[in-house]
Design a protein around this motif. Structure first.
Motif, PDB file in Angstrom:
ATOM      1  N   ILE A   1      -4.962  19.037  13.404  1.00  0.00           N
ATOM      2  CA  ILE A   1      -4.287  17.786  13.767  1.00  0.00           C
ATOM      3  C   ILE A   1      -3.512  17.272  12.550  1.00  0.00           C
ATOM      4  O   ILE A   1      -4.063  17.183  11.450  1.00  0.00           O
ATOM      5  N   LYS A   2      -2.257  16.921  12.751  1.00  0.00           N
ATOM      6  CA  LYS A   2      -1.377  16.548  11.639  1.00  0.00           C
ATOM      7  C   LYS A   2      -1.295  15.029  11.459  1.00  0.00           C
ATOM      8  O   LYS A   2      -1.087  14.287  12.423  1.00  0.00           O
ATOM      9  N   LEU A   3      -1.460  14.604  10.228  1.00  0.00           N
ATOM     10  CA  LEU A   3      -1.324  13.192   9.877  1.00  0.00           C
ATOM     11  C   LEU A   3       0.145  12.943   9.528  1.00  0.00           C
ATOM     12  O   LEU A   3       0.644  13.438   8.520  1.00  0.00           O
ATOM     13  N   VAL A   4       0.857  12.179  10.375  1.00  0.00           N
ATOM     14  CA  VAL A   4       2.311  12.027  10.210  1.00  0.00           C
ATOM     15  C   VAL A   4       2.716  10.693   9.595  1.00  0.00           C
ATOM     16  O   VAL A   4       3.883  10.514   9.223  1.00  0.00           O
ATOM     17  N   ALA A   5       1.799   9.758   9.461  1.00  0.00           N
ATOM     18  CA  ALA A   5       2.116   8.460   8.843  1.00  0.00           C
ATOM     19  C   ALA A   5       0.840   7.854   8.284  1.00  0.00           C
ATOM     20  O   ALA A   5      -0.209   7.882   8.940  1.00  0.00           O
ATOM     21  N   THR A   6       0.930   7.300   7.084  1.00  0.00           N
ATOM     22  CA  THR A   6      -0.222   6.680   6.432  1.00  0.00           C
ATOM     23  C   THR A   6       0.174   5.321   5.886  1.00  0.00           C
ATOM     24  O   THR A   6       1.079   5.232   5.042  1.00  0.00           O
ATOM     25  N   GLU A   7      -0.470   4.266   6.345  1.00  0.00           N
ATOM     26  CA  GLU A   7      -0.177   2.906   5.909  1.00  0.00           C
ATOM     27  C   GLU A   7      -1.477   2.191   5.539  1.00  0.00           C
ATOM     28  O   GLU A   7      -2.572   2.625   5.920  1.00  0.00           O
ATOM     29  N   ALA A   8      -1.343   1.085   4.798  1.00  0.00           N
ATOM     30  CA  ALA A   8      -2.510   0.304   4.378  1.00  0.00           C
ATOM     31  C   ALA A   8      -2.233  -1.184   4.557  1.00  0.00           C
ATOM     32  O   ALA A   8      -1.075  -1.618   4.610  1.00  0.00           O
ATOM     33  N   PHE A   9      -3.314  -1.955   4.679  1.00  0.00           N
ATOM     34  CA  PHE A   9      -3.191  -3.407   4.775  1.00  0.00           C
ATOM     35  C   PHE A   9      -4.422  -4.067   4.191  1.00  0.00           C
ATOM     36  O   PHE A   9      -5.459  -3.417   4.012  1.00  0.00           O
ATOM     37  N   SER A  10      -4.313  -5.354   3.889  1.00  0.00           N
ATOM     38  CA  SER A  10      -5.411  -6.107   3.304  1.00  0.00           C
ATOM     39  C   SER A  10      -6.250  -6.775   4.386  1.00  0.00           C
ATOM     40  O   SER A  10      -5.737  -7.113   5.460  1.00  0.00           O
ATOM     41  N   ARG A  11      -7.513  -6.997   4.088  1.00  0.00           N
ATOM     42  CA  ARG A  11      -8.405  -7.682   5.032  1.00  0.00           C
ATOM     43  C   ARG A  11      -7.912  -9.092   5.347  1.00  0.00           C
ATOM     44  O   ARG A  11      -8.239  -9.648   6.401  1.00  0.00           O
ATOM     45  N   THR A  12      -7.141  -9.679   4.439  1.00  0.00           N
ATOM     46  CA  THR A  12      -6.687 -11.059   4.629  1.00  0.00           C
ATOM     47  C   THR A  12      -5.235 -11.157   5.095  1.00  0.00           C
ATOM     48  O   THR A  12      -4.693 -12.258   5.217  1.00  0.00           O
ATOM     49  N   ASP A  13      -4.571 -10.036   5.366  1.00  0.00           N
ATOM     50  CA  ASP A  13      -3.179 -10.062   5.827  1.00  0.00           C
ATOM     51  C   ASP A  13      -3.061 -10.771   7.176  1.00  0.00           C
ATOM     52  O   ASP A  13      -3.951 -10.686   8.028  1.00  0.00           O
ATOM     53  N   THR A  14      -1.926 -11.440   7.355  1.00  0.00           N
ATOM     54  CA  THR A  14      -1.639 -12.087   8.642  1.00  0.00           C
ATOM     55  C   THR A  14      -0.529 -11.374   9.387  1.00  0.00           C
ATOM     56  O   THR A  14      -0.225 -11.720  10.534  1.00  0.00           O
ATOM     57  N   SER A  15       0.094 -10.382   8.757  1.00  0.00           N
ATOM     58  CA  SER A  15       1.144  -9.604   9.413  1.00  0.00           C
ATOM     59  C   SER A  15       1.134  -8.172   8.893  1.00  0.00           C
ATOM     60  O   SER A  15       0.976  -7.937   7.698  1.00  0.00           O
ATOM     61  N   VAL A  16       1.301  -7.215   9.814  1.00  0.00           N
ATOM     62  CA  VAL A  16       1.429  -5.801   9.445  1.00  0.00           C
ATOM     63  C   VAL A  16       2.615  -5.187  10.187  1.00  0.00           C
ATOM     64  O   VAL A  16       2.619  -4.007  10.506  1.00  0.00           O
TER      65      VAL A  16
END
Length: 382
Positions: free
Chosen positions: A185-200
């Motif tokens: 299975i191919k991983l085509v996108a990798t993103e990160a966010f914070s526990r306190t973010d209000t927008s992603v």
């Protein structure tokens, strides 16, 4: 006079023995009862009231401190419990980052700890510090494997990943990559966010641009609903997967209709009453759920609280042997307790059956099932 003196010495000796026998076991508990990880910490804190009040014939005192989902607070709470409250063992904390930060403190003070954090990195690789640390939550590698197996059977070929930008998300990315590659299975996108973010929104658009068959959100508690809600709003139609870090009612409440159809691995306790009668932990899982809901209301039980329950079960099994080598409040007892925990064998908990060893401080079997969110609740997937 000599006879009186001898009787006095005997009485003093007996008083010492009796006093020692009545020494209480002190369990220090650190949880994230407030802050971003509160949906984990609250059921963990609530569960303490259901744990054994005596172990090996000794009274148990629980001292609970809230780290407010903050790493620094988790460390200071651990120091306080050990230095001021003379804790014989620490249970906690709720998250991987906080638990990792606590390792130095418990190792320095030679005090065993049973973490409620999920990452395998809390107990591996084994070294002189981590030998003091045990855990009851399933390793993320186990859960990642269950997700990938389900993806492969469902025809998923490409995946987008978005996870917390901390040790939890990083650990999950590492484990998921290994499992996915093994299944082609191919991983085509990798993103990160914070526990306190209000927008992603930015991260969601990048994932959608890669057009994956499925998306895995590697977060925990209510913050993990944000990426899925955003992707739904933007029109993503692929499969959605979450980690076991979202297995509580607060996630369902916050996610609402946007998390319908989501798939996730979980401890069997999440669907305790739906388990086949032959499942090895059906009885103990149901016992926890029924006890928790009798005290806090129907539908209130959560997998995170069950990790605390399991910590109590493992500790209860270890205490009698440790008491043969030392008394509560002493360094001898703490060391003996660590050694006894390491010999845990076939202890049935709400999440699985625990058999630990010097190289495996989790040792869980029968600890993973796949679950689907249907009509705002959890549905066991055979």
């Amino acid at each position: 006079m000599k006879r009186i003196a001898k009787l006095g010495l005997v009485a003093a000796a007996l008083a010492t023995v009796w006093g020692t026998a009545l020494a209480d076991i002190t369990v220090g508990v650190v949880v994230s009862a407030t802050g971003p990880a509160a949906s984990l910490g609250i059921p963990e804190k609530n569960t303490v009231a259901l744990m054994p009040q005596t172990m090996g014939g000794q009274k148990v005192n629980y001292v609970i401190l809230d780290d407010a989902s903050d790493t620094t607070a988790a460390v200071s709470n651990t120091r306080k419990l050990i230095s001021e409250n003379k804790a014989d063992i620490i249970i906690g904390s709720s998250t991987t980052p906080n638990s990792l930060a606590m390792i130095d403190v418990v190792a320095e003070n030679k005090t065993p700890m049973i973490t409620l954090g999920a990452s395998a990195r809390i107990i591996t690789p084994m070294d002189d510090k981590k030998k003091w640390v045990f855990k009851t939550p399933q390793n993320d590698s186990m859960m990642a494997g269950a997700i990938v197996d389900h993806m492969a059977k469902s025809g998923v070929k490409t995946v987008g990943f978005i996870g917390f930008n901390d040790a939890y998300g990083e650990g999950w990315l590492q484990e998921f990559k290994k499992s996915a590659e093994a299944k082609g299975i191919k991983l085509v996108a990798t993103e990160a966010f914070s526990r306190t973010d209000t927008s992603v929104t930015g991260q969601a658009l990048k994932i959608m641009g890669a057009k994956p068959d499925a998306v895995l959100v590697a977060g925990s508690g209510t913050p993990a609903a944000l990426p899925e809600k955003t992707l739904k709003e933007r029109g993503y139609k692929g499969k959605y997967y979450q980690t076991h870090g979202v297995a509580n009612a607060d996630f369902l409440r916050v996610g609402g209709k946007d998390v319908e159809g989501t798939l996730l691995p979980a401890g069997p306790v999440l669907v305790a009453h739906q388990l086949p009668e032959a499942h090895p932990v059906k009885k103990t899982s149901v016992a926890y759920v029924d006890a928790y809901e009798a005290k806090y209301g129907k539908g209130s039980a959560a997998t995170f609280g069950a990790h605390t329950w399991d910590a109590g079960k493992v500790l209860e099994a270890a205490v009698p042997e440790a008491l043969k080598k030392g008394q509560p409040g002493t360094a001898e007892f703490r060391t003996a307790l660590r050694d006894s925990l390491e010999k845990t064998t076939n202890v049935a908990g709400a999440h699985g059956v625990f058999t630990m060893s010097p190289t495996d401080h989790l040792g869980i079997q029968n600890g993973v099932v796949m679950v689907k969110i249907e009509n705002g609740t959890w549905k066991y997937q055979p």
